[in-house]
Design a protein around this motif. Structure first.
Motif, PDB file in Angstrom:
ATOM      1  N   LYS A  58      -8.991  -8.788 -10.527  1.00 38.74           N
ATOM      2  CA  LYS A  58      -7.624  -8.776 -11.052  1.00 38.74           C
ATOM      3  C   LYS A  58      -6.695  -9.556 -10.126  1.00 38.74           C
ATOM      4  O   LYS A  58      -5.855 -10.349 -10.580  1.00 38.74           O
ATOM      5  N   LEU A  59      -6.860  -9.358  -8.841  1.00 42.56           N
ATOM      6  CA  LEU A  59      -6.051 -10.064  -7.845  1.00 42.56           C
ATOM      7  C   LEU A  59      -6.306 -11.569  -7.895  1.00 42.56           C
ATOM      8  O   LEU A  59      -5.367 -12.369  -7.879  1.00 42.56           O
ATOM      9  N   ASP A  81       2.206  -2.910 -12.205  1.00 45.35           N
ATOM     10  CA  ASP A  81       1.539  -2.771 -10.907  1.00 45.35           C
ATOM     11  C   ASP A  81       2.406  -3.316  -9.765  1.00 45.35           C
ATOM     12  O   ASP A  81       2.315  -4.492  -9.395  1.00 45.35           O
ATOM     13  N   LEU A  84       0.456  -4.730  -6.727  1.00 47.48           N
ATOM     14  CA  LEU A  84      -0.098  -6.056  -6.985  1.00 47.48           C
ATOM     15  C   LEU A  84       1.001  -7.110  -6.910  1.00 47.48           C
ATOM     16  O   LEU A  84       0.798  -8.180  -6.333  1.00 47.48           O
TER      17      LEU A  84
END
Length: 216
Positions: A58-59, A81, A84
């Motif tokens: 995801k990052l 998020d 994030l």
């Protein structure tokens, strides 16, 4: 970085593209590149759903999408998020009513852009009091992209909010496409946010270009 002013925010909301990896049938970085070429004004990374990426994947996708946005001066917003968003040093965050107190999110992100979903006058006013830069109002039309949505409010609800004194930047969301986007504009929204109208389009650049004509 200074807090964005409302005039700038209104312009950035014109064609607001939201997507995650599960919303496209091809390659999200490629779709985003084409959407930017077509004229989107802001991008939100929304990685949700049963098959959504997590952790380092995801990052990594976030970094790739953010890089594309930076090269073309398109703001990069992260959905929900906050951690994030801070890890990526994103341009902002968008949160819903169930994603924590807006006031605390504002404290965490400083002067970054903050959008908040609202479904009533009271929620809208509270979000602004707590530091929101813009409001996401919807779903204005029925949508199948999200399965956790509130009841459809119709585009006229935005006019109702304006009549009650909500003068903040507003982007409409939910079931918006080229055939009904003009109804949103007519009801005093500053922009339209779409997922599938661009992410599932055969030609994302053309889809974005057509949507951009609504507010230009």
């Amino acid at each position: 970085m200074a807090r964005i002013d409302s005039h700038q925010m209104r312009q950035l909301l014109n064609v607001y593209f939201i997507s995650g990896s599960s919303n496209v049938s091809t390659n999200l970085p490629d779709v985003l590149t084409k959407a930017i070429a077509g004229g989107i004004t802001l991008f939100q990374y929304r990685e949700k759903g049963s098959d959504a990426l997590t952790g380092n994947e995801k990052l990594a996708l976030g970094r790739e999408l953010q890089s594309i946005c930076k090269k073309t001066n398109i703001p990069f917003i992260v959905n929900d998020d906050v951690e994030l968003a801070l890890a990526l040093d994103a341009d902002g965050v968008h949160v819903g009513q169930d994603d924590g107190e807006v006031r605390i999110v504002r404290e965490k992100i400083g002067d970054k852009m903050l959008g908040v979903s609202a479904h009533s006058y009271e929620e809208a006013q509270q979000a602004l009091n707590d530091g929101a830069d813009y409001l996401g109002i919807g779903p204005v039309f029925p949508t199948s992209t999200k399965n956790d949505t509130e009841a459809v409010c119709g585009p006229g609800f935005i006019s109702t909010l304006r009549e009650k004194g909500i003068d903040a930047p507003i982007v409409a969301i939910g079931g918006i496409n080229i055939d009904n986007a003009h109804k949103v504009a007519a009801n005093k929204a500053d922009g339209i946010s779409v997922i599938s109208a661009i992410s599932k389009a055969n030609n994302p650049a053309l889809a974005a270009k057509r949507l951009a004509t609504v507010f230009n």
